[in-house]
Write a protein that holds these residues in place. Sequence first.
Motif, PDB file in Angstrom:
ATOM      1  N   HIS A 246     -27.815  50.529  -6.062  1.00 44.11           N
ATOM      2  CA  HIS A 246     -29.109  49.858  -6.144  1.00 44.11           C
ATOM      3  C   HIS A 246     -28.901  48.422  -6.611  1.00 44.11           C
ATOM      4  O   HIS A 246     -27.880  48.080  -7.217  1.00 44.11           O
ATOM      5  N   ILE A 247     -29.899  47.559  -6.353  1.00 47.09           N
ATOM      6  CA  ILE A 247     -29.823  46.163  -6.792  1.00 47.09           C
ATOM      7  C   ILE A 247     -29.747  46.060  -8.311  1.00 47.09           C
ATOM      8  O   ILE A 247     -29.281  45.053  -8.858  1.00 47.09           O
ATOM      9  N   SER A 248     -30.164  47.119  -9.004  1.00 45.39           N
ATOM     10  CA  SER A 248     -30.085  47.107 -10.469  1.00 45.39           C
ATOM     11  C   SER A 248     -28.644  46.975 -10.957  1.00 45.39           C
ATOM     12  O   SER A 248     -28.408  46.513 -12.075  1.00 45.39           O
ATOM     13  N   MET A 249     -27.669  47.355 -10.137  1.00 49.45           N
ATOM     14  CA  MET A 249     -26.271  47.196 -10.525  1.00 49.45           C
ATOM     15  C   MET A 249     -25.890  45.719 -10.555  1.00 49.45           C
ATOM     16  O   MET A 249     -25.187  45.261 -11.463  1.00 49.45           O
ATOM     17  N   VAL A 250     -26.370  44.953  -9.589  1.00 46.49           N
ATOM     18  CA  VAL A 250     -26.134  43.504  -9.590  1.00 46.49           C
ATOM     19  C   VAL A 250     -26.879  42.853 -10.754  1.00 46.49           C
ATOM     20  O   VAL A 250     -26.374  41.921 -11.389  1.00 46.49           O
ATOM     21  N   GLU A 251     -28.066  43.336 -11.043  1.00 50.44           N
ATOM     22  CA  GLU A 251     -28.815  42.806 -12.180  1.00 50.44           C
ATOM     23  C   GLU A 251     -28.050  43.013 -13.481  1.00 50.44           C
ATOM     24  O   GLU A 251     -28.029  42.127 -14.357  1.00 50.44           O
ATOM     25  N   ALA A 252     -27.411  44.159 -13.632  1.00 45.21           N
ATOM     26  CA  ALA A 252     -26.618  44.421 -14.834  1.00 45.21           C
ATOM     27  C   ALA A 252     -25.404  43.488 -14.899  1.00 45.21           C
ATOM     28  O   ALA A 252     -25.045  43.007 -15.987  1.00 45.21           O
ATOM     29  N   GLU A 253     -24.764  43.228 -13.765  1.00 43.20           N
ATOM     30  CA  GLU A 253     -23.626  42.308 -13.746  1.00 43.20           C
ATOM     31  C   GLU A 253     -24.061  40.909 -14.164  1.00 43.20           C
ATOM     32  O   GLU A 253     -23.373  40.243 -14.952  1.00 43.20           O
ATOM     33  N   ARG A 254     -25.181  40.449 -13.646  1.00 39.11           N
ATOM     34  CA  ARG A 254     -25.703  39.132 -14.027  1.00 39.11           C
ATOM     35  C   ARG A 254     -26.081  39.099 -15.509  1.00 39.11           C
ATOM     36  O   ARG A 254     -25.909  38.078 -16.183  1.00 39.11           O
ATOM     37  N   ARG A 255     -26.603  40.207 -16.006  1.00 42.94           N
ATOM     38  CA  ARG A 255     -26.961  40.287 -17.423  1.00 42.94           C
ATOM     39  C   ARG A 255     -25.717  40.144 -18.305  1.00 42.94           C
ATOM     40  O   ARG A 255     -25.736  39.447 -19.331  1.00 42.94           O
ATOM     41  N   LEU A 256     -24.644  40.810 -17.926  1.00 39.90           N
ATOM     42  CA  LEU A 256     -23.390  40.690 -18.675  1.00 39.90           C
ATOM     43  C   LEU A 256     -22.858  39.260 -18.631  1.00 39.90           C
ATOM     44  O   LEU A 256     -22.429  38.705 -19.658  1.00 39.90           O
ATOM     45  N   LEU A 257     -22.875  38.649 -17.465  1.00 42.70           N
ATOM     46  CA  LEU A 257     -22.397  37.272 -17.337  1.00 42.70           C
ATOM     47  C   LEU A 257     -23.234  36.317 -18.183  1.00 42.70           C
ATOM     48  O   LEU A 257     -22.701  35.414 -18.847  1.00 42.70           O
ATOM     49  N   ALA A 258     -24.545  36.507 -18.172  1.00 40.77           N
ATOM     50  CA  ALA A 258     -25.428  35.624 -18.933  1.00 40.77           C
ATOM     51  C   ALA A 258     -25.145  35.705 -20.426  1.00 40.77           C
ATOM     52  O   ALA A 258     -25.065  34.684 -21.120  1.00 40.77           O
ATOM     53  N   HIS A 259     -24.997  36.906 -20.944  1.00 37.31           N
ATOM     54  CA  HIS A 259     -24.711  37.060 -22.374  1.00 37.31           C
ATOM     55  C   HIS A 259     -23.357  36.451 -22.726  1.00 37.31           C
ATOM     56  O   HIS A 259     -23.206  35.823 -23.781  1.00 37.31           O
ATOM     57  N   ALA A 260     -22.370  36.651 -21.870  1.00 34.14           N
ATOM     58  CA  ALA A 260     -21.045  36.108 -22.155  1.00 34.14           C
ATOM     59  C   ALA A 260     -21.050  34.583 -22.107  1.00 34.14           C
ATOM     60  O   ALA A 260     -20.367  33.922 -22.902  1.00 34.14           O
ATOM     61  N   LEU A 261     -21.809  33.991 -21.190  1.00 29.64           N
ATOM     62  CA  LEU A 261     -21.896  32.538 -21.112  1.00 29.64           C
ATOM     63  C   LEU A 261     -22.563  31.948 -22.344  1.00 29.64           C
ATOM     64  O   LEU A 261     -22.131  30.922 -22.882  1.00 29.64           O
ATOM     65  N   LEU A 262     -23.624  32.592 -22.798  1.00 27.83           N
ATOM     66  CA  LEU A 262     -24.370  32.074 -23.943  1.00 27.83           C
ATOM     67  C   LEU A 262     -23.689  32.362 -25.270  1.00 27.83           C
ATOM     68  O   LEU A 262     -23.793  31.581 -26.213  1.00 27.83           O
ATOM     69  N   ASP A 263     -23.003  33.469 -25.343  1.00 28.62           N
ATOM     70  CA  ASP A 263     -22.448  33.917 -26.615  1.00 28.62           C
ATOM     71  C   ASP A 263     -21.305  33.042 -27.098  1.00 28.62           C
ATOM     72  O   ASP A 263     -21.200  32.761 -28.293  1.00 28.62           O
ATOM     73  N   ASP A 264     -20.441  32.608 -26.210  1.00 27.16           N
ATOM     74  CA  ASP A 264     -19.257  31.866 -26.637  1.00 27.16           C
ATOM     75  C   ASP A 264     -18.867  30.857 -25.561  1.00 27.16           C
ATOM     76  O   ASP A 264     -18.490  31.246 -24.451  1.00 27.16           O
TER      77      ASP A 264
END
Length: 454
Positions: A246-264
Amino acid sequence: MTTKNLKQQQAQQQPQHVLPMVLAGIGGMAAAPAFPVRTKLLLCAALGFTLGVVATVSILMSSSASPYDTYTASLHAHGGALAGLFMPTSADAANAVQDRQQEPPTAPRPPQPEQGPRSSSEAPPVGTPAGISAFTNAPPPPTPAGGASSGGADRIGGDDDDEELMALAASAPRSVPAGAAPKVAFLFLTRWDLPMAPLWDKFFDGHRGRYSVYVHTDPAFNGSEPPATSAFHGRRIPSKEVKWGHISMVEAERRLLAHALLDDPSNARFVLLSESHVPLFDFPTVHSYLVNSTEVFLESYDQPGATGRGRYNRRMSPVVTAAQWRKGSQWFDLDRALAADVVADRVYFSVFRRFCRRSCYADEHYLPTLLHIRRPAAAANRSLTWVDWSRGGPHPARFTRMEVTVDFLRWLRSGSTCTYNGRTTDVCFLFARKFLPNSLTRFLRFAPKVMGFG
Protein backbone atom coordinates in the motif's frame (compact mmCIF):
# COMPACT_ATOMS: atom_id res chain seq x y z
CA MET A 1 -59.84 29.75 108.49
CA THR A 2 -59.75 26.01 108.23
CA THR A 3 -57.01 24.08 106.53
CA LYS A 4 -59.36 22.95 103.72
CA ASN A 5 -60.38 26.49 102.90
CA LEU A 6 -56.72 27.61 102.83
CA LYS A 7 -55.76 24.92 100.25
CA GLN A 8 -58.68 25.85 98.03
CA GLN A 9 -57.66 29.50 98.07
CA GLN A 10 -54.02 28.66 97.10
CA ALA A 11 -55.19 26.41 94.26
CA GLN A 12 -57.32 29.23 92.85
CA GLN A 13 -54.49 31.74 92.97
CA GLN A 14 -51.67 29.57 91.49
CA PRO A 15 -52.56 29.78 87.72
CA GLN A 16 -52.82 33.55 87.97
CA HIS A 17 -49.20 34.02 89.21
CA VAL A 18 -46.99 30.98 88.38
CA LEU A 19 -47.90 30.45 84.71
CA PRO A 20 -47.52 34.10 83.63
CA MET A 21 -44.12 34.19 85.31
CA VAL A 22 -42.92 31.08 83.43
CA LEU A 23 -44.19 32.42 80.13
CA ALA A 24 -42.58 35.77 80.76
CA GLY A 25 -39.24 34.01 81.39
CA ILE A 26 -39.18 32.01 78.18
CA GLY A 27 -41.03 34.21 75.71
CA GLY A 28 -41.29 37.64 77.29
CA MET A 29 -45.06 37.58 77.00
CA ALA A 30 -47.35 38.66 79.87
CA ALA A 31 -50.32 36.51 79.10
CA ALA A 32 -53.86 36.99 80.26
CA PRO A 33 -54.76 35.36 83.52
CA ALA A 34 -56.39 32.39 81.81
CA PHE A 35 -55.72 30.42 78.60
CA PRO A 36 -57.66 27.82 76.71
CA VAL A 37 -56.46 24.23 76.99
CA ARG A 38 -55.21 24.16 73.34
CA THR A 39 -53.02 27.22 73.87
CA LYS A 40 -51.48 25.69 76.97
CA LEU A 41 -50.55 22.53 75.06
CA LEU A 42 -48.88 24.55 72.26
CA LEU A 43 -46.87 26.54 74.75
CA CYS A 44 -45.65 23.36 76.45
CA ALA A 45 -44.62 21.89 73.09
CA ALA A 46 -42.69 25.06 72.24
CA LEU A 47 -40.94 24.89 75.57
CA GLY A 48 -39.90 21.26 74.97
CA PHE A 49 -38.62 22.03 71.47
CA THR A 50 -36.58 24.97 72.73
CA LEU A 51 -34.95 22.90 75.46
CA GLY A 52 -34.10 20.18 72.88
CA VAL A 53 -32.46 22.68 70.51
CA VAL A 54 -30.39 24.18 73.31
CA ALA A 55 -29.18 20.73 74.34
CA THR A 56 -28.26 19.80 70.75
CA VAL A 57 -26.31 23.01 70.25
CA SER A 58 -24.40 22.41 73.45
CA ILE A 59 -23.34 18.95 72.24
CA LEU A 60 -22.24 20.28 68.84
CA MET A 61 -20.20 23.05 70.40
CA SER A 62 -18.39 20.65 72.66
CA SER A 63 -17.64 18.01 69.96
CA SER A 64 -16.77 20.00 66.80
CA ALA A 65 -16.32 23.70 67.10
CA SER A 66 -15.08 24.62 63.63
CA PRO A 67 -17.91 23.31 61.43
CA TYR A 68 -20.46 24.56 63.91
CA ASP A 69 -18.96 28.03 64.11
CA THR A 70 -18.85 28.30 60.35
CA TYR A 71 -22.42 27.22 59.94
CA THR A 72 -23.79 29.51 62.68
CA ALA A 73 -21.76 32.42 61.39
CA SER A 74 -23.39 31.96 58.00
CA LEU A 75 -26.80 32.07 59.61
CA HIS A 76 -25.88 35.28 61.44
CA ALA A 77 -24.61 36.84 58.24
CA HIS A 78 -27.94 36.24 56.57
CA GLY A 79 -29.87 37.81 59.47
CA GLY A 80 -31.28 34.73 61.09
CA ALA A 81 -32.89 35.90 64.32
CA LEU A 82 -33.42 32.41 65.64
CA ALA A 83 -29.75 31.63 64.97
CA GLY A 84 -28.78 34.50 67.23
CA LEU A 85 -30.95 33.14 69.97
CA PHE A 86 -30.12 29.41 69.79
CA MET A 87 -26.73 29.26 67.98
CA PRO A 88 -24.39 31.95 69.27
CA THR A 89 -21.33 32.18 66.98
CA SER A 90 -17.71 32.69 67.86
CA ALA A 91 -15.93 35.88 66.84
CA ASP A 92 -13.42 34.03 64.57
CA ALA A 93 -16.11 32.26 62.57
CA ALA A 94 -18.09 35.44 62.15
CA ASN A 95 -15.02 37.27 60.86
CA ALA A 96 -14.28 34.43 58.42
CA VAL A 97 -17.78 34.58 56.95
CA GLN A 98 -17.58 38.36 56.69
CA ASP A 99 -14.25 38.10 54.85
CA ARG A 100 -15.68 35.60 52.35
CA GLN A 101 -18.65 37.87 51.68
CA GLN A 102 -16.32 40.78 50.91
CA GLU A 103 -14.17 38.78 48.43
CA PRO A 104 -14.94 39.33 44.71
CA PRO A 105 -16.47 36.36 42.90
CA THR A 106 -13.91 34.09 41.23
CA ALA A 107 -14.07 33.23 37.55
CA PRO A 108 -15.11 29.67 36.74
CA ARG A 109 -12.24 27.25 35.99
CA PRO A 110 -11.88 26.28 32.33
CA PRO A 111 -12.70 22.65 31.54
CA GLN A 112 -9.72 20.33 31.54
CA PRO A 113 -8.97 18.37 28.34
CA GLU A 114 -10.00 14.77 28.45
CA GLN A 115 -7.35 12.11 28.40
CA GLY A 116 -7.81 9.64 25.58
CA PRO A 117 -7.83 5.96 26.35
CA ARG A 118 -4.54 4.15 26.10
CA SER A 119 -4.25 1.48 23.50
CA SER A 120 -4.53 -2.01 24.87
CA SER A 121 -1.62 -4.37 24.84
CA GLU A 122 -1.35 -6.97 22.14
CA ALA A 123 0.43 -10.26 22.28
CA PRO A 124 3.82 -10.41 20.49
CA PRO A 125 4.07 -12.53 17.36
CA VAL A 126 4.60 -16.24 17.78
CA GLY A 127 8.23 -17.30 17.64
CA THR A 128 9.74 -14.15 19.15
CA PRO A 129 12.47 -15.23 21.58
CA ALA A 130 12.15 -14.24 25.21
CA GLY A 131 14.12 -11.20 26.28
CA ILE A 132 14.12 -9.54 22.86
CA SER A 133 14.06 -5.76 22.96
CA ALA A 134 10.78 -4.09 22.09
CA PHE A 135 9.50 -0.56 21.96
CA THR A 136 6.99 1.58 23.82
CA ASN A 137 3.84 2.91 22.21
CA ALA A 138 4.42 6.49 23.28
CA PRO A 139 8.16 7.18 23.41
CA PRO A 140 9.88 10.54 23.82
CA PRO A 141 11.09 12.37 20.70
CA PRO A 142 14.26 10.85 19.27
CA THR A 143 17.58 12.40 20.21
CA PRO A 144 20.79 12.06 18.25
CA ALA A 145 22.86 9.00 19.00
CA GLY A 146 25.80 11.22 19.85
CA GLY A 147 23.87 12.72 22.74
CA ALA A 148 23.37 16.29 21.47
CA SER A 149 20.00 17.44 20.21
CA SER A 150 19.78 19.54 17.09
CA GLY A 151 16.36 20.87 18.02
CA GLY A 152 14.56 19.33 15.06
CA ALA A 153 13.06 16.44 17.00
CA ASP A 154 11.78 18.80 19.68
CA ARG A 155 9.68 20.61 17.10
CA ILE A 156 8.10 17.47 15.70
CA GLY A 157 8.28 15.02 18.61
CA GLY A 158 4.59 14.26 19.11
CA ASP A 159 3.22 15.56 15.81
CA ASP A 160 1.61 13.06 13.48
CA ASP A 161 0.70 15.56 10.76
CA ASP A 162 2.69 14.30 7.77
CA GLU A 163 2.28 17.45 5.70
CA GLU A 164 3.69 19.66 8.43
CA LEU A 165 6.45 17.15 9.07
CA MET A 166 7.45 17.04 5.41
CA ALA A 167 7.42 20.84 5.19
CA LEU A 168 9.75 21.10 8.17
CA ALA A 169 12.08 18.41 6.83
CA ALA A 170 12.22 20.04 3.38
CA SER A 171 13.74 23.11 5.02
CA ALA A 172 16.50 21.09 6.72
CA PRO A 173 20.09 21.57 5.49
CA ARG A 174 20.83 19.54 2.36
CA SER A 175 24.44 18.89 3.28
CA VAL A 176 26.40 18.01 6.41
CA PRO A 177 27.88 21.07 8.18
CA ALA A 178 31.52 21.74 7.42
CA GLY A 179 33.81 20.02 9.87
CA ALA A 180 31.11 17.70 11.23
CA ALA A 181 31.73 13.94 11.25
CA PRO A 182 29.24 12.31 8.85
CA LYS A 183 26.82 9.81 10.35
CA VAL A 184 24.81 6.95 8.91
CA ALA A 185 21.09 6.98 9.75
CA PHE A 186 19.69 3.46 10.10
CA LEU A 187 15.95 3.55 9.37
CA PHE A 188 14.11 0.46 10.64
CA LEU A 189 10.69 -0.05 9.08
CA THR A 190 9.17 -2.87 11.14
CA ARG A 191 5.82 -4.58 11.50
CA TRP A 192 6.20 -5.26 15.20
CA ASP A 193 9.38 -5.53 17.26
CA LEU A 194 13.05 -6.06 16.34
CA PRO A 195 13.99 -9.67 17.06
CA MET A 196 17.53 -9.07 15.72
CA ALA A 197 18.14 -6.14 18.09
CA PRO A 198 20.80 -8.01 20.17
CA LEU A 199 22.84 -8.59 16.99
CA TRP A 200 22.51 -4.96 15.94
CA ASP A 201 23.53 -3.79 19.42
CA LYS A 202 26.79 -5.71 19.05
CA PHE A 203 27.19 -4.17 15.58
CA PHE A 204 26.77 -0.61 16.97
CA ASP A 205 28.76 -1.18 20.16
CA GLY A 206 31.71 1.19 20.52
CA HIS A 207 30.73 3.52 17.68
CA ARG A 208 28.46 6.06 19.34
CA GLY A 209 28.51 9.39 17.56
CA ARG A 210 28.89 7.84 14.11
CA TYR A 211 25.35 6.57 13.63
CA SER A 212 21.69 7.37 14.34
CA VAL A 213 18.79 4.93 14.73
CA TYR A 214 15.11 5.51 13.94
CA VAL A 215 12.33 2.93 14.27
CA HIS A 216 8.89 3.04 12.65
CA THR A 217 6.58 0.28 13.86
CA ASP A 218 2.87 -0.36 14.14
CA PRO A 219 1.32 2.29 16.45
CA ALA A 220 -0.64 -0.47 18.21
CA PHE A 221 2.58 -2.16 19.31
CA ASN A 222 2.88 -1.74 23.06
CA GLY A 223 6.04 -3.62 23.98
CA SER A 224 8.56 -2.69 26.64
CA GLU A 225 11.26 -0.09 26.14
CA PRO A 226 14.75 -1.44 25.36
CA PRO A 227 17.36 -0.94 28.09
CA ALA A 228 19.25 2.34 28.23
CA THR A 229 22.39 0.59 26.97
CA SER A 230 20.69 -0.43 23.71
CA ALA A 231 21.10 1.56 20.48
CA PHE A 232 17.29 1.32 20.12
CA HIS A 233 16.46 2.95 23.44
CA GLY A 234 14.03 5.84 22.86
CA ARG A 235 14.46 5.71 19.08
CA ARG A 236 10.88 5.02 18.02
CA ILE A 237 9.30 7.84 16.03
CA PRO A 238 5.57 8.74 15.89
CA SER A 239 4.18 6.13 13.51
CA LYS A 240 1.06 5.20 11.56
CA GLU A 241 -0.36 1.91 10.36
CA VAL A 242 1.40 0.40 7.35
CA LYS A 243 -0.18 -2.09 4.93
CA TRP A 244 1.89 -4.32 2.69
CA GLY A 245 1.87 -3.18 -0.94
CA HIS A 246 0.00 0.00 0.00
CA ILE A 247 1.05 3.65 -0.41
CA SER A 248 1.22 3.78 3.39
CA MET A 249 4.56 1.96 3.12
CA VAL A 250 6.02 4.86 1.12
CA GLU A 251 4.50 7.27 3.63
CA ALA A 252 6.34 5.46 6.43
CA GLU A 253 9.62 5.66 4.49
CA ARG A 254 9.17 9.41 4.01
CA ARG A 255 8.31 9.75 7.70
CA LEU A 256 11.57 8.04 8.68
CA LEU A 257 13.58 10.22 6.30
CA ALA A 258 11.94 13.39 7.62
CA HIS A 259 12.71 12.59 11.25
CA ALA A 260 16.30 11.67 10.42
CA LEU A 261 16.81 14.90 8.45
CA LEU A 262 15.43 17.07 11.23
CA ASP A 263 16.93 15.19 14.14
CA ASP A 264 20.61 15.49 13.26
CA PRO A 265 22.24 17.62 10.52
CA SER A 266 25.23 15.26 10.62
CA ASN A 267 23.20 12.39 9.14
CA ALA A 268 24.83 12.00 5.71
CA ARG A 269 23.49 8.63 4.51
CA PHE A 270 20.08 7.05 5.07
CA VAL A 271 19.67 3.26 4.95
CA LEU A 272 16.26 1.57 5.02
CA LEU A 273 16.10 -1.76 6.86
CA SER A 274 13.49 -4.19 8.18
CA GLU A 275 13.10 -6.32 11.31
CA SER A 276 14.51 -9.32 9.40
CA HIS A 277 17.69 -7.55 8.26
CA VAL A 278 21.15 -8.51 9.51
CA PRO A 279 24.51 -6.80 8.95
CA LEU A 280 27.15 -8.78 7.03
CA PHE A 281 30.20 -6.68 7.97
CA ASP A 282 31.40 -4.78 11.01
CA PHE A 283 30.41 -1.16 11.60
CA PRO A 284 33.65 0.53 10.38
CA THR A 285 33.38 -1.27 7.04
CA VAL A 286 29.72 -0.35 6.56
CA HIS A 287 30.22 3.27 7.64
CA SER A 288 33.21 3.81 5.35
CA TYR A 289 31.48 2.12 2.42
CA LEU A 290 28.47 4.43 2.68
CA VAL A 291 29.90 7.85 3.55
CA ASN A 292 32.69 7.57 0.93
CA SER A 293 30.44 6.43 -1.93
CA THR A 294 29.96 8.78 -4.88
CA GLU A 295 26.61 7.18 -5.71
CA VAL A 296 23.40 6.27 -3.92
CA PHE A 297 22.33 2.64 -3.79
CA LEU A 298 18.86 2.27 -5.21
CA GLU A 299 17.60 0.06 -8.01
CA SER A 300 15.89 1.89 -10.86
CA TYR A 301 15.27 -0.06 -14.05
CA ASP A 302 12.72 -0.43 -16.83
CA GLN A 303 11.09 -3.86 -16.70
CA PRO A 304 8.67 -5.09 -19.36
CA GLY A 305 5.77 -7.33 -18.44
CA ALA A 306 2.96 -7.35 -15.92
CA THR A 307 5.17 -6.79 -12.85
CA GLY A 308 6.94 -3.78 -14.40
CA ARG A 309 5.37 -1.63 -17.08
CA GLY A 310 2.07 -3.44 -16.54
CA ARG A 311 1.62 -1.64 -13.21
CA TYR A 312 1.69 1.81 -14.77
CA ASN A 313 -1.58 3.73 -14.67
CA ARG A 314 -2.16 5.94 -17.72
CA ARG A 315 -3.97 8.48 -15.54
CA MET A 316 -0.55 9.40 -14.08
CA SER A 317 0.27 11.15 -17.34
CA PRO A 318 1.45 13.81 -18.04
CA VAL A 319 3.11 14.18 -14.58
CA VAL A 320 4.59 10.68 -14.81
CA THR A 321 4.77 9.23 -18.32
CA ALA A 322 5.07 5.58 -19.26
CA ALA A 323 8.64 6.19 -20.44
CA GLN A 324 9.57 7.47 -16.96
CA TRP A 325 8.06 4.54 -15.08
CA ARG A 326 10.70 2.53 -13.20
CA LYS A 327 10.92 -0.38 -10.78
CA GLY A 328 13.38 -1.37 -8.05
CA SER A 329 13.91 -2.85 -4.62
CA GLN A 330 12.35 -1.12 -1.66
CA TRP A 331 15.59 -1.22 0.36
CA PHE A 332 17.65 1.87 -0.37
CA ASP A 333 20.61 3.97 0.66
CA LEU A 334 20.25 7.72 -0.05
CA ASP A 335 22.49 10.71 0.50
CA ARG A 336 21.23 13.79 2.32
CA ALA A 337 20.40 15.79 -0.81
CA LEU A 338 18.26 13.04 -2.32
CA ALA A 339 16.56 12.38 1.02
CA ALA A 340 15.60 16.06 1.11
CA ASP A 341 14.21 15.77 -2.42
CA VAL A 342 12.03 12.85 -1.34
CA VAL A 343 10.43 14.64 1.64
CA ALA A 344 10.01 17.86 -0.36
CA ASP A 345 8.24 16.13 -3.25
CA ARG A 346 4.54 16.89 -3.49
CA VAL A 347 4.05 16.59 -7.23
CA TYR A 348 5.00 12.98 -7.93
CA PHE A 349 3.99 11.61 -4.55
CA SER A 350 0.49 13.05 -4.95
CA VAL A 351 0.14 11.27 -8.29
CA PHE A 352 1.30 7.97 -6.80
CA ARG A 353 -1.06 8.33 -3.86
CA ARG A 354 -4.02 8.83 -6.22
CA PHE A 355 -3.28 6.29 -8.94
CA CYS A 356 -0.81 3.68 -7.64
CA ARG A 357 -3.23 1.36 -5.83
CA ARG A 358 -4.15 -2.30 -5.47
CA SER A 359 -1.56 -4.30 -7.43
CA CYS A 360 0.66 -1.30 -8.20
CA TYR A 361 2.96 -1.71 -5.13
CA ALA A 362 4.11 1.87 -4.71
CA ASP A 363 7.14 0.94 -2.59
CA GLU A 364 8.70 -0.76 -5.65
CA HIS A 365 8.04 2.14 -8.03
CA TYR A 366 7.85 5.54 -6.33
CA LEU A 367 11.52 6.05 -5.40
CA PRO A 368 12.92 4.37 -8.57
CA THR A 369 10.70 6.59 -10.72
CA LEU A 370 11.47 9.76 -8.74
CA LEU A 371 15.20 9.02 -8.92
CA HIS A 372 15.02 8.45 -12.67
CA ILE A 373 13.25 11.79 -13.16
CA ARG A 374 15.26 13.93 -10.73
CA ARG A 375 18.77 12.45 -10.51
CA PRO A 376 19.20 9.58 -12.97
CA ALA A 377 23.01 9.68 -12.89
CA ALA A 378 23.24 9.51 -9.09
CA ALA A 379 22.25 5.86 -8.64
CA ALA A 380 24.45 2.78 -8.68
CA ASN A 381 21.29 0.95 -9.79
CA ARG A 382 21.73 -1.78 -7.21
CA SER A 383 20.68 -2.48 -3.64
CA LEU A 384 22.97 -3.13 -0.68
CA THR A 385 20.53 -5.74 0.71
CA TRP A 386 20.81 -9.34 -0.43
CA VAL A 387 17.45 -11.07 -0.93
CA ASP A 388 16.66 -14.49 -2.41
CA TRP A 389 13.91 -14.30 -5.06
CA SER A 390 14.84 -17.62 -6.68
CA ARG A 391 11.89 -19.50 -5.20
CA GLY A 392 9.28 -17.31 -6.90
CA GLY A 393 6.15 -15.78 -5.44
CA PRO A 394 5.34 -12.30 -4.11
CA HIS A 395 7.73 -12.65 -1.14
CA PRO A 396 11.42 -13.56 -0.97
CA ALA A 397 12.70 -16.71 0.71
CA ARG A 398 12.92 -16.86 4.50
CA PHE A 399 15.82 -18.49 6.33
CA THR A 400 15.62 -20.44 9.56
CA ARG A 401 18.23 -21.19 12.18
CA MET A 402 19.66 -24.31 10.55
CA GLU A 403 20.25 -22.51 7.25
CA VAL A 404 22.60 -19.99 8.83
CA THR A 405 26.07 -21.48 8.48
CA VAL A 406 29.61 -20.14 8.28
CA ASP A 407 29.90 -21.01 4.61
CA PHE A 408 26.57 -19.34 3.81
CA LEU A 409 27.60 -16.12 5.56
CA ARG A 410 30.94 -16.06 3.78
CA TRP A 411 29.21 -16.50 0.44
CA LEU A 412 26.86 -13.59 1.23
CA ARG A 413 29.85 -11.39 2.00
CA SER A 414 31.95 -12.07 -1.11
CA GLY A 415 30.02 -14.27 -3.52
CA SER A 416 29.20 -11.50 -6.01
CA THR A 417 31.02 -8.83 -8.03
CA CYS A 418 29.97 -5.23 -8.64
CA THR A 419 31.42 -1.76 -9.05
CA TYR A 420 32.09 0.71 -6.26
CA ASN A 421 33.22 4.24 -7.16
CA GLY A 422 34.20 2.94 -10.59
CA ARG A 423 36.16 -0.07 -9.37
CA THR A 424 35.27 -3.75 -9.34
CA THR A 425 34.78 -5.28 -5.92
CA ASP A 426 33.32 -8.38 -4.31
CA VAL A 427 31.83 -6.36 -1.43
CA CYS A 428 28.41 -5.80 -2.96
CA PHE A 429 25.95 -6.51 -0.13
CA LEU A 430 26.29 -4.96 3.33
CA PHE A 431 23.02 -6.43 4.64
CA ALA A 432 20.81 -9.48 4.05
CA ARG A 433 17.21 -10.59 4.74
CA LYS A 434 14.78 -12.38 5.50
CA PHE A 435 15.95 -14.22 8.61
CA LEU A 436 13.53 -15.63 11.14
CA PRO A 437 13.89 -14.78 14.86
CA ASN A 438 15.10 -18.30 15.72
CA SER A 439 18.25 -17.67 13.63
CA LEU A 440 19.48 -15.03 16.08
CA THR A 441 21.47 -17.50 18.18
CA ARG A 442 23.40 -18.62 15.10
CA PHE A 443 24.28 -15.04 14.13
CA LEU A 444 25.44 -14.22 17.66
CA ARG A 445 27.60 -17.31 17.55
CA PHE A 446 29.15 -16.71 14.12
CA ALA A 447 29.40 -12.91 14.11
CA PRO A 448 32.81 -12.71 15.88
CA LYS A 449 34.29 -15.32 13.61
CA VAL A 450 32.82 -14.33 10.24
CA MET A 451 31.61 -10.73 10.42
CA GLY A 452 34.24 -9.27 12.73
CA PHE A 453 32.12 -7.97 15.62
CA GLY A 454 30.52 -9.24 18.78
